[in-house]
Design a protein around this motif. Structure first.
Motif, mmCIF file in Angstrom:
data_model
loop_
_atom_site.group_PDB
_atom_site.id
_atom_site.type_symbol
_atom_site.label_atom_id
_atom_site.label_comp_id
_atom_site.label_asym_id
_atom_site.label_seq_id
_atom_site.Cartn_x
_atom_site.Cartn_y
_atom_site.Cartn_z
ATOM 1 N N VAL A 97 14.754 -36.517 3.764
ATOM 2 C CA VAL A 97 14.427 -37.939 3.780
ATOM 3 C C VAL A 97 13.259 -38.088 4.747
ATOM 4 O O VAL A 97 13.323 -37.605 5.880
ATOM 5 C CB VAL A 97 15.625 -38.795 4.250
ATOM 6 C CG1 VAL A 97 15.304 -40.280 4.126
ATOM 7 C CG2 VAL A 97 16.889 -38.448 3.464
ATOM 8 N N ARG A 98 12.174 -38.769 4.305
ATOM 9 C CA ARG A 98 11.001 -38.935 5.169
ATOM 10 C C ARG A 98 10.305 -40.247 4.845
ATOM 11 O O ARG A 98 10.432 -40.787 3.737
ATOM 12 C CB ARG A 98 10.041 -37.759 5.025
ATOM 13 C CG ARG A 98 9.560 -37.453 3.612
ATOM 14 C CD ARG A 98 8.782 -36.149 3.582
ATOM 15 N NE ARG A 98 8.366 -35.743 2.242
ATOM 16 C CZ ARG A 98 7.179 -36.040 1.693
ATOM 17 N NH1 ARG A 98 6.280 -36.750 2.403
ATOM 18 N NH2 ARG A 98 6.871 -35.636 0.479
ATOM 19 N N PRO A 99 9.574 -40.807 5.813
ATOM 20 C CA PRO A 99 8.982 -42.139 5.629
ATOM 21 C C PRO A 99 7.864 -42.148 4.592
ATOM 22 O O PRO A 99 6.887 -41.408 4.704
ATOM 23 C CB PRO A 99 8.473 -42.492 7.025
ATOM 24 C CG PRO A 99 8.335 -41.198 7.742
ATOM 25 C CD PRO A 99 9.367 -40.281 7.169
ATOM 26 N N ARG A 100 8.010 -43.020 3.591
ATOM 27 C CA ARG A 100 7.032 -43.110 2.513
ATOM 28 C C ARG A 100 5.686 -43.645 3.011
ATOM 29 O O ARG A 100 4.624 -43.172 2.613
ATOM 30 C CB ARG A 100 7.570 -44.008 1.401
ATOM 31 C CG ARG A 100 6.669 -44.076 0.166
ATOM 32 C CD ARG A 100 7.306 -44.924 -0.919
ATOM 33 N NE ARG A 100 8.588 -44.389 -1.343
ATOM 34 C CZ ARG A 100 8.734 -43.437 -2.273
ATOM 35 N NH1 ARG A 100 7.656 -42.912 -2.864
ATOM 36 N NH2 ARG A 100 9.937 -43.011 -2.609
ATOM 37 N N GLU A 101 5.720 -44.650 3.893
ATOM 38 C CA GLU A 101 4.474 -45.256 4.363
ATOM 39 C C GLU A 101 3.633 -44.249 5.135
ATOM 40 O O GLU A 101 2.403 -44.230 5.004
ATOM 41 C CB GLU A 101 4.761 -46.473 5.243
ATOM 42 C CG GLU A 101 5.579 -47.559 4.567
ATOM 43 C CD GLU A 101 7.063 -47.435 4.868
ATOM 44 O OE1 GLU A 101 7.736 -48.478 4.939
ATOM 45 O OE2 GLU A 101 7.536 -46.288 5.040
ATOM 46 N N ALA A 102 4.301 -43.402 5.936
ATOM 47 C CA ALA A 102 3.558 -42.383 6.683
ATOM 48 C C ALA A 102 2.911 -41.398 5.729
ATOM 49 O O ALA A 102 1.749 -40.999 5.912
ATOM 50 C CB ALA A 102 4.486 -41.668 7.651
ATOM 51 N N ALA A 103 3.620 -41.007 4.685
ATOM 52 C CA ALA A 103 3.060 -40.080 3.706
ATOM 53 C C ALA A 103 1.861 -40.697 3.004
ATOM 54 O O ALA A 103 0.835 -40.034 2.783
ATOM 55 C CB ALA A 103 4.133 -39.685 2.694
ATOM 56 N N ALA A 104 1.958 -41.981 2.654
ATOM 57 C CA ALA A 104 0.854 -42.650 1.968
ATOM 58 C C ALA A 104 -0.378 -42.739 2.851
ATOM 59 O O ALA A 104 -1.510 -42.690 2.357
ATOM 60 C CB ALA A 104 1.293 -44.048 1.533
ATOM 61 N N ALA A 105 -0.164 -42.843 4.152
ATOM 62 C CA ALA A 105 -1.279 -42.970 5.085
ATOM 63 C C ALA A 105 -1.777 -41.630 5.598
ATOM 64 O O ALA A 105 -2.722 -41.587 6.393
ATOM 65 C CB ALA A 105 -0.858 -43.852 6.264
ATOM 66 N N GLY A 106 -1.159 -40.552 5.174
ATOM 67 C CA GLY A 106 -1.559 -39.239 5.661
ATOM 68 C C GLY A 106 -1.128 -38.960 7.078
ATOM 69 O O GLY A 106 -1.702 -38.109 7.754
ATOM 70 N N VAL A 107 -0.133 -39.680 7.543
ATOM 71 C CA VAL A 107 0.401 -39.467 8.891
ATOM 72 C C VAL A 107 1.479 -38.394 8.807
ATOM 73 O O VAL A 107 2.531 -38.592 8.200
ATOM 74 C CB VAL A 107 0.994 -40.764 9.468
ATOM 75 C CG1 VAL A 107 1.641 -40.496 10.827
ATOM 76 C CG2 VAL A 107 -0.073 -41.827 9.593
ATOM 77 N N ARG A 108 1.204 -37.254 9.378
ATOM 78 C CA ARG A 108 2.175 -36.161 9.360
ATOM 79 C C ARG A 108 3.309 -36.445 10.347
ATOM 80 O O ARG A 108 3.090 -37.063 11.387
ATOM 81 C CB ARG A 108 1.489 -34.838 9.690
ATOM 82 C CG ARG A 108 0.361 -34.476 8.696
ATOM 83 C CD ARG A 108 -0.153 -33.088 9.000
ATOM 84 N NE ARG A 108 -1.382 -32.810 8.269
ATOM 85 C CZ ARG A 108 -1.426 -32.406 7.005
ATOM 86 N NH1 ARG A 108 -0.294 -32.231 6.343
ATOM 87 N NH2 ARG A 108 -2.580 -32.169 6.413
ATOM 88 N N VAL A 109 4.507 -35.979 10.009
ATOM 89 C CA VAL A 109 5.678 -36.257 10.837
ATOM 90 C C VAL A 109 6.410 -34.957 11.141
ATOM 91 O O VAL A 109 6.401 -34.020 10.342
ATOM 92 C CB VAL A 109 6.638 -37.249 10.140
ATOM 93 C CG1 VAL A 109 5.970 -38.609 9.980
ATOM 94 C CG2 VAL A 109 7.115 -36.717 8.800
ATOM 95 N N PRO A 110 7.061 -34.890 12.307
ATOM 96 C CA PRO A 110 7.905 -33.724 12.619
ATOM 97 C C PRO A 110 9.247 -33.828 11.916
ATOM 98 O O PRO A 110 9.586 -34.867 11.341
ATOM 99 C CB PRO A 110 8.060 -33.817 14.137
ATOM 100 C CG PRO A 110 7.978 -35.288 14.423
ATOM 101 C CD PRO A 110 7.011 -35.862 13.407
#
Length: 665
Positions: A97-110
């Motif tokens: 499960v990971r944040p969709r908005e971050a993926a759309a913005a190209g924000v990588r997450v740990p």
């Protein structure tokens, strides 16, 4: 802390910030993470050329992403092993499960990751939650609160089915290379070093990941985190092992004594997710290679001992453990902690009075806050001061917490305590002790623990009891006690047991009752929810009761393994031997007026399984001693005659025969 719900920020504001980020250059592809000691600095340097992501405000992450709209996906990561021997590398199921908005913005997450054998068979957490899937086979609900709480704060959560369990291929080898390697492969994939596939066989990458991974889990899950950290895999920035194993030998063998028969086979079968017969060869190897007939530590156990590899650990380590855990005993954390300390690994520790429990069910709000700050520091690179705080949080009495710089408590010293003959029924602890050559004997009676420690001033066959005088000041024990005995035995071996007992009336945690925690009817919520996966959990409270005595810690030894755990040395009846019985690590303060007791026994049907019974053991009191890790100046008062201590008698209905003591970690 109030219920941790999603922030009230409007989606429009978040969308505006994310739209701005879309115009910024995308970050470089993830690279292997730096060692843990440089983790925040590396993260800061890597992020210095990028805008601050919307989930970071000051020195903490905040819930700005939609949990309901999060990306939910299932992939299968290819490992390096073919543990089921079918000619194809194992593939482990990873539900994310990971944040969709971050993926759309190209924000990588740990990534926060819990690798477990329990997602299908048994569930996780106090409420035994299991994974659920939608009609397409994609994760709809992940157990525990980690995804609900952390995904809105700019993290991904990965729930990994270990090799041979649930939807993964391969075979479970119970703490071994296939198990550890299956979780390690996921860390590799998140860093671009391994392959993964969708259910229909399409390759898939983790380009959305920063490459920084934090593993967490209780019991078996936390043991896997220890094992993966011991491989030194780059990208694993931190682990949070809760009530976890660091040596599977010490979990299934107590210094050469068998805890229960067929333990590796039992655990394999308990979590096995493959069809009948698919892992028959692996099961046979587990049973053969564990050397149950000898109790020896061999190559099989060395593969499952993570402590010698502490020098390879790159991750920081946040340990949590109950001091009264009888499932995964306290030496599991204490010896691992010591090895990590010698290697300079950044670390933190929570110790609490309960048994085999998650701190989420002991001190919930404070645990969630502490975990949040820990992950923010090690995975997001936020300088929030968590590493400047005292290293240890310690529960000293039910509901009473303190902090200290380290563990064992700073200033702890090893104090040698002499054994005295006393009145011939009850011996003494402290003072000059007996002269060398003064003997006492006891014959194996297979007593239950209640029978061993009750009514210490009464003669009871099958045990030796030694009591201190009444304490004139509080006595702090912090660390790992041991008993050094000079013995002569009329059998080639026998089991030797030792217990430290606090005699005195006090309110104590009832860790023999549901691990010391009661589940209530009320709920609290820790994160955002969906119809399929809510973030609300039953509240809990500690179970306490007033009692006149309590066993603090225990230790066991197969006498024939006194020289080495790698081989047995049968005892000769005409010889004296010096043996050491190590007791499990403990931390306690005995109040003034209480009496400390040492109780020696032999076969222990409630905790172990042995065929070596009926021995007579003679102890040279003058050449034997108790070694206590004590803090401060207070010690045991000198005593020539043990005080008379009266307790409630043992329950006469207690079982006196061996039983199946196998548990699941």
């Amino acid at each position: 802390m109030s219920s941790a719900q999603s922030t009230a920020r409007t989606r429009a504001r978040v969308a505006a910030v994310l739209a701005g980020l879309l115009l910024a250059a995308l970050p470089a592809a993830p690279a292997p993470a730096s060692p843990a000691t440089a983790a925040p600095e590396a993260a800061e340097a890597a992020a210095s050329h990028r805008p601050t992501p919307p989930h970071v405000v000051g020195d903490k992450t905040v819930p700005v992403y939609s949990y309901a709209d999060a990306i939910r996906e299932s992939v299968w990561v290819e490992t390096r092993a073919d543990s089921d021997g079918d000619g194809v590398r194992d593939r482990v199921a990873v539900d994310m499960v990971r944040p969709r908005e971050a993926a759309a913005a190209g924000v990588r997450v740990p990534v926060i990751m819990d690798a477990s054998p329990y997602y299908h068979c048994c569930g996780r957490g106090n409420e035994s939650e299991r994974k659920t899937y939608d009609a397409a086979g994609v994760i709809a609900k992940a157990p525990l609160f980690y995804d609900n709480y952390f995904v809105p704060r700019g993290y991904a959560f990965a729930a990994v089915d270990l090799a041979g369990t649930a939807r993964s291929t391969g075979c479970e080898d119970v703490g071994g290379p296939a198990e550890v390697g299956s979780a390690k492969a996921v860390v590799d994939w998140l860093n671009g070093r391994a392959r993964a596939f969708t259910a229909d066989g399409r390759p898939v990458s983790a380009a959305w990941s920063t490459g920084r991974v934090g593993m967490i889990g209780k019991s078996w899950d936390g043991s896997v985190a220890n094992g993966v950290a011991a491989t030194g895999v780059p990208g694993l920035a931190t682990i949070v092992p809760i009530s976890a194993i660091s040596s599977w030998y010490d979990y299934m063998r107590y210094q050469g004594v068998l805890r229960s028969s067929d333990y590796p086979g039992y655990l394999h079968s308990y979590v096995n997710g493959r069809t009948d017969g698919a892992c028959a060869e692996e099961l046979a190897r587990l049973r053969a290679d564990s050397a149950e007939e000898t109790g020896d530590y061999n190559g099989f156990w060395a593969q499952r001992d993570y402590r010698p590899a502490a020098g390879r650990v790159r991750a920081s380590v946040f340990v949590a453990h109950g001091v009264n855990d009888l499932n995964v005993t306290t030496n599991q954390f204490a010896r691992w902690w010591q090895e990590l300390a010698e290697q300079g690994v950044p670390r933190k520790l929570w110790l609490y009075q309960a048994g085999h429990e998650d701190p989420f069910d002991v001190r919930r709000a404070e645990w969630v806050d502490s975990l949040h700050r820990w992950f923010d520091y090690w995975l997001q690179g936020l300088r929030n001061g968590v590493m400047d705080e005292p290293r240890v949080d310690l529960e000293t009495a039910p509901g009473t917490w303190t902090t200290q710089r380290d563990w064992p408590a700073p200033g702890t010293r090893s104090v040698r305590v002499a054994l005295g003959a006393g009145d011939g029924v009850t011996g003494t602890l402290g003072g000059r002790g007996a002269r060398p050559g003064r003997e006492q004997a006891y014959v194996d009676e297979s007593l239950t623990e209640a029978e061993l420690v009750a009514e210490p001033s009464t003669a009871t066959a099958g045990r030796l009891v030694f009591l201190s005088g009444a304490l004139s000041a509080p006595l702090r024990i912090s660390g790992s006690p041991s008993v050094r005995l000079r013995i002569r035995v009329d059998r080639p071996t026998t089991e030797l047991t030792a217990r430290l007992v606090d005699y005195g009336t006090a309110e104590r945690i009832r860790y023999d009752s549901s691990e010391g925690v009661r589940t209530l009817t009320t709920e609290s919520c820790w994160g955002a929810s969906t119809d399929a996966d809510d973030a609300c959990y039953r509240d809990t409270e500690e179970i306490t009761a007033v009692s006149d005595h309590a066993v603090l810690t225990r230790g066991w030894l197969d006498a024939a393994h006194h020289r080495s755990l790698r081989f047995a040395t049968p005892l000769r009846p005409d010889r004296w031997y010096t043996v050491t019985v190590p007791l499990n690590a403990y931390d306690a303060v005995l109040p003034a007026g209480h009496v400390l007791g040492l109780v020696l026994g032999q076969s222990d049907p409630e905790f172990t399984e042995t065929d070596d019974r009926d021995a007579t053991v003679r102890v040279d009191l003058g050449r034997s001693e108790l070694i206590l890790p004590l803090t401060g100046r207070a010690g045991l008062p000198s005593v020539d005659v043990a005080p008379r201590v009266v307790t409630a008698p043992a329950d006469p209905s207690a079982a006196r025969t061996a039983r199946d003591t196998r548990q699941v970690p």
